[in-house]
Design a protein around this motif. Structure first.
Motif, mmCIF file in Angstrom:
data_model
loop_
_atom_site.group_PDB
_atom_site.id
_atom_site.type_symbol
_atom_site.label_atom_id
_atom_site.label_comp_id
_atom_site.label_asym_id
_atom_site.label_seq_id
_atom_site.Cartn_x
_atom_site.Cartn_y
_atom_site.Cartn_z
ATOM 1 N N ARG A 196 0.863 -1.199 0.000
ATOM 2 C CA ARG A 196 0.000 0.000 0.000
ATOM 3 C C ARG A 196 0.891 1.239 0.000
ATOM 4 N NH1 ARG A 196 -3.793 -1.131 5.099
ATOM 5 N NH2 ARG A 196 -4.464 0.993 4.595
ATOM 6 N N PRO A 197 1.308 1.701 -1.165
ATOM 7 C CA PRO A 197 2.273 2.812 -1.253
ATOM 8 C C PRO A 197 1.830 4.076 -0.544
ATOM 9 C CG PRO A 197 2.010 1.736 -3.394
ATOM 10 C CD PRO A 197 0.957 1.169 -2.502
ATOM 11 N N GLU A 198 0.521 4.259 -0.353
ATOM 12 C CA GLU A 198 0.062 5.487 0.303
ATOM 13 C C GLU A 198 0.495 5.555 1.762
ATOM 14 O OE1 GLU A 198 -3.222 2.412 0.794
ATOM 15 O OE2 GLU A 198 -1.841 3.086 -0.781
ATOM 16 N N LEU A 199 0.927 4.417 2.341
ATOM 17 C CA LEU A 199 1.361 4.407 3.737
ATOM 18 C C LEU A 199 2.772 4.930 3.929
ATOM 19 C CD1 LEU A 199 0.015 0.894 4.878
ATOM 20 C CD2 LEU A 199 -0.996 3.130 5.357
ATOM 21 N N LYS A 200 3.538 5.047 2.856
ATOM 22 C CA LYS A 200 4.951 5.430 2.996
ATOM 23 C C LYS A 200 5.119 6.803 3.631
ATOM 24 C CE LYS A 200 6.623 2.609 -0.862
ATOM 25 N NZ LYS A 200 7.316 2.602 -2.174
ATOM 26 N N ALA A 201 4.190 7.709 3.396
ATOM 27 C CA ALA A 201 4.320 9.068 3.921
ATOM 28 C C ALA A 201 3.516 9.267 5.201
ATOM 29 C CB ALA A 201 3.865 10.074 2.869
ATOM 30 N N LEU A 202 3.003 8.159 5.789
ATOM 31 C CA LEU A 202 2.170 8.267 6.985
ATOM 32 C C LEU A 202 2.860 7.648 8.190
ATOM 33 C CD1 LEU A 202 -1.322 7.258 5.529
ATOM 34 C CD2 LEU A 202 -0.432 9.567 5.890
ATOM 35 N N ALA A 203 2.506 8.146 9.359
ATOM 36 C CA ALA A 203 2.933 7.526 10.614
ATOM 37 C C ALA A 203 1.889 6.472 10.976
ATOM 38 C CB ALA A 203 3.053 8.571 11.716
ATOM 39 N N ALA A 227 6.189 -0.536 14.487
ATOM 40 C CA ALA A 227 5.979 0.882 14.189
ATOM 41 C C ALA A 227 6.796 1.274 12.976
ATOM 42 C CB ALA A 227 6.355 1.760 15.384
ATOM 43 N N SER A 228 6.217 2.108 12.128
ATOM 44 C CA SER A 228 6.945 2.586 10.955
ATOM 45 C C SER A 228 8.004 3.594 11.374
ATOM 46 C CB SER A 228 5.973 3.217 9.960
ATOM 47 O OG SER A 228 5.405 4.407 10.499
ATOM 48 N N ALA A 229 8.913 3.907 10.450
ATOM 49 C CA ALA A 229 9.979 4.862 10.760
ATOM 50 C C ALA A 229 9.403 6.227 11.103
ATOM 51 C CB ALA A 229 10.941 4.958 9.572
ATOM 52 N N TRP A 230 8.375 6.660 10.352
ATOM 53 C CA TRP A 230 7.754 7.955 10.638
ATOM 54 C C TRP A 230 7.100 7.952 12.021
ATOM 55 C CZ3 TRP A 230 8.660 12.330 8.310
ATOM 56 C CH2 TRP A 230 9.076 12.334 6.969
ATOM 57 N N ALA A 231 6.462 6.842 12.385
ATOM 58 C CA ALA A 231 5.818 6.774 13.694
ATOM 59 C C ALA A 231 6.849 6.852 14.825
ATOM 60 C CB ALA A 231 5.004 5.486 13.800
ATOM 61 N N GLU A 232 7.998 6.197 14.638
ATOM 62 C CA GLU A 232 9.034 6.261 15.665
ATOM 63 C C GLU A 232 9.595 7.671 15.794
ATOM 64 O OE1 GLU A 232 10.722 1.665 15.556
ATOM 65 O OE2 GLU A 232 11.909 3.296 14.682
ATOM 66 N N ASP A 252 -1.619 5.390 24.572
ATOM 67 C CA ASP A 252 -0.529 6.326 24.862
ATOM 68 C C ASP A 252 0.090 6.844 23.566
ATOM 69 O OD1 ASP A 252 -1.013 5.784 27.512
ATOM 70 O OD2 ASP A 252 0.566 4.268 27.658
ATOM 71 N N ALA A 253 0.245 5.961 22.579
ATOM 72 C CA ALA A 253 0.843 6.378 21.314
ATOM 73 C C ALA A 253 -0.050 7.377 20.587
ATOM 74 C CB ALA A 253 1.097 5.144 20.435
ATOM 75 N N CYS A 254 -1.371 7.164 20.618
ATOM 76 C CA CYS A 254 -2.289 8.104 19.963
ATOM 77 C C CYS A 254 -2.265 9.465 20.646
ATOM 78 C CB CYS A 254 -3.699 7.527 19.959
ATOM 79 S SG CYS A 254 -3.923 6.112 18.852
ATOM 80 N N ALA A 255 -2.053 9.458 21.957
ATOM 81 C CA ALA A 255 -1.955 10.741 22.665
ATOM 82 C C ALA A 255 -0.685 11.484 22.282
ATOM 83 C CB ALA A 255 -1.999 10.497 24.169
ATOM 84 N N ALA A 256 0.398 10.750 22.040
ATOM 85 C CA ALA A 256 1.667 11.383 21.679
ATOM 86 C C ALA A 256 1.723 11.754 20.202
ATOM 87 C CB ALA A 256 2.828 10.441 22.017
ATOM 88 N N VAL A 257 1.049 10.984 19.358
ATOM 89 C CA VAL A 257 1.097 11.213 17.909
ATOM 90 C C VAL A 257 -0.331 11.380 17.400
ATOM 91 C CG1 VAL A 257 1.932 10.342 15.694
ATOM 92 C CG2 VAL A 257 3.133 9.733 17.805
ATOM 93 N N PRO A 258 -0.827 12.593 17.291
ATOM 94 C CA PRO A 258 -2.183 12.801 16.771
ATOM 95 C C PRO A 258 -2.296 12.290 15.326
ATOM 96 C CG PRO A 258 -1.353 14.779 17.839
ATOM 97 C CD PRO A 258 -0.191 13.851 17.724
ATOM 98 N N GLY A 259 -3.393 11.632 15.028
ATOM 99 C CA GLY A 259 -3.609 11.131 13.678
ATOM 100 C C GLY A 259 -2.874 9.844 13.370
ATOM 101 N N LEU A 260 -2.373 9.163 14.415
ATOM 102 C CA LEU A 260 -1.644 7.919 14.195
ATOM 103 C C LEU A 260 -2.583 6.855 13.625
ATOM 104 C CD1 LEU A 260 1.067 6.373 14.670
ATOM 105 C CD2 LEU A 260 0.118 5.676 16.883
ATOM 106 N N LEU A 261 -2.156 6.188 12.560
ATOM 107 C CA LEU A 261 -2.947 5.136 11.920
ATOM 108 C C LEU A 261 -2.564 3.783 12.505
ATOM 109 C CD1 LEU A 261 -4.904 4.138 9.695
ATOM 110 C CD2 LEU A 261 -2.936 4.055 8.157
ATOM 111 N N ALA A 262 -3.560 3.028 12.953
ATOM 112 C CA ALA A 262 -3.325 1.702 13.549
ATOM 113 C C ALA A 262 -3.901 0.627 12.639
ATOM 114 C CB ALA A 262 -3.948 1.613 14.938
#
Length: 493
Positions: free
Chosen positions: A17-24, A40-45, A57-67
């Motif tokens: 899914r190439p659209e995930l490359k630019a997402l956390a 976790a992806s590199a962007w998410a880290e 906890d991760a969603c609180a630290a990273v708004p808009g995090l995709l799970a």
């Protein structure tokens, strides 16, 4: 060589899914009633979401995090696919779960100009494919594993220098269990070097045999073996020709012989062909090929031969074909069915079937083998007759309406309760057992022939009780007549 994929699952998802490359984004799994990040992806880290964190906890630290939910076994499947691709560099490749590969590269590196070029070739290929990979080369698996994951430079360890390579690394580089790492941390061991100077007896007494085993494996004092990843054996058969073949009959014979060999292997493994290709190598050095596909897996030689016969016109033999290769590109599991008697025979007219029945009759008795034919009669118990022989033909067709597998020769009386007299029964009692009816279908009215003796007609119902058993019931006569009675006449499968 040890290869470490720092973001194996997330890199694999981003490839599909190439659209995930630019997402956390993260991959999550349920652990003891908690949703925890398993990858976790590199962007998410970079944003602050790490493996092992609770998703909340991760969603609180990273708004808009995709799970994304984890698929069990996905990491092993992905590693296996990458490992099969690495067999081009060495024949000995092993999975190093959960996120690595281990390669025995003895005698292979010189083909790429040395170990450094060899390592560079593999790592760049993997990174070009979208995987964040690191690799290291050492004399032992333990040292290569440690350097690939914890060393900042010098990914190639010189021969015999394993102790110096791992001495400055943290104890986690020894592939220890979490309990052992926690104990080492409490005792203040931040590097491996002090552990190498302590007497083995003291280490065994304090930490058990696991720590000594891992140190011995890293230093080359204890042998460690690889579980080799084996390439799947292709279903392929070859048929060389003594003389070049140019004619259609010759090509047909070659195809039939190849299919017999191929289908014999497939049948032994319970597989069937879904897609097959025939490759014809001509004496002028060129290759022509034709392929066929099936809607369902099969290992019937006659069926596959008919499909290939339709493609023979596309084969140009030119000066002649010297080698035929048949390959099953796609197979699928098949149910074990007894099709040998029917594959290339005339059904009941086949002598092999008659001989088989004779052998069975010799063991269980001829009276145990019966064949029934439809009879010209609407009354159910008179609508079938016993065939006199295996070749006797029916005089009429079987009824199109459903009929029970087991039909009683004489209907048996039952007690029935119905909500409305002309409705299907709600329950019936047969041989002292009560059956509550969950479903019913009918009625189907069957009357006596006008030239037969007088009597009541029958209204038949197909009913299913609450245990799933299905029966064939009928009411004899009108429900408002004084002689109306209920009977059980058969059992469905």
């Amino acid at each position: 060589m040890s290869i470490w994929f720092r973001h194996l699952l997330t890199d694999g998802l981003a490839r599909r899914r190439p659209e995930l490359k630019a997402l956390a984004f993260v991959v999550v799994a349920s652990v003891k009633n908690r949703v925890v990040i398993s990858a976790a992806s590199a962007w998410a880290e970079q944003e602050g979401a790490f493996t092992g964190m609770a998703l909340a906890d991760a969603c609180a630290a990273v708004p808009g995090l995709l799970a994304i939910n984890e698929v069990p076994g996905q990491a092993a499947k992905l590693l296996r696919l990458i490992g099969l691709g690495c067999i081009r560099y060495t024949p000995v490749v092993s999975l190093d779960l959960p996120d690595g590969l281990m390669l025995d590269i003895s005698g292979c590196a010189h083909l790429w100009g040395g170990e450094r070029e060899y390592l560079k070739e593999i790592v760049l290929k993997l990174r070009a494919a979208g995987f964040d990979a690191r690799a290291a080369i050492a004399d032992t698996q333990g040292a290569a594993w440690a350097v690939a994951r914890f060393a900042l430079r010098q990914p190639i360890v010189a021969g015999g220098a394993q102790a110096a390579a791992v001495a400055g690394l943290p104890p986690a580089a020894l592939r220890l269990a979490p309990e052992a790492l926690e104990k080492l941390k409490k005792l203040g061991f931040e590097h491996i070097e002090p552990l190498l100077t302590i007497a083995p007896q003291s280490l065994r007494r304090r930490f058990g045999p696991g720590l000594l085993l891992r140190i011995g494996q890293a230093l080359g004092q204890v042998e460690e073996y690889l579980e080799v990843l084996v390439l799947p054996v292709p279903f392929m058969e070859r048929l060389p020709s003594l003389e070049p073949i140019r004619t259609v009959p010759g090509i047909t014979i070659a195809i039939e012989n190849l299919l017999k060999m191929l289908c014999l292997r497939l049948q032994a493994e319970g597989l069937g062909v879904r897609k097959a290709v025939l490759k014809c190598h001509r004496i002028d050095g060129r290759k022509v090929q034709v392929g066929i596909s099936t809607t369902k897996g099969t290992h019937s030689v006659s069926h596959l031969l008919r499909l290939f016969t339709l493609q023979i016109d596309k084969i140009e033999p030119a000066l002649g074909i010297e080698l035929f290769v048949m390959e099953a590109l796609r197979t699928e599991q098949m149910e074990v069915i007894q099709e040998q008697l029917w594959a290339e025979s005339k059904g009941l007219a086949d002598t092999a079937l008659a001989e088989l029945l004779d052998r069975i009759a010799g063991k269980v008795g001829a009276e145990a083998i019966q064949r029934f034919l439809p009879a010209e009669n609407h009354w159910p118990e008179r609508s079938v007759k016993l065939a006199a022989s295996l070749t006797e033909q029916p005089e009429t067709a079987w009824p199109e309406l459903p009929r029970p597998i087991r039909l009683l020769p004489v209907p048996e009386s039952i007690e029935v309760m119905a909500l409305v007299p002309d409705h299907p029964p709600k329950l019936f009692v047969y041989q002292g057992k009560r059956h509550t009816i969950a479903k019913a279908d009918g009625p189907e009215r069957i009357g006596r022939e006008w030239w037969q003796d007088s009597g009541a007609h029958r209204d038949y119902y197909i009913v299913e009780d609450d245990s799933g058993q299905r029966y064939w019931l009928f009411r004899s006569g009108h429900y408002d007549g004084g002689d109306a009675r209920w009977y059980l006449h058969g059992y469905f499968a």
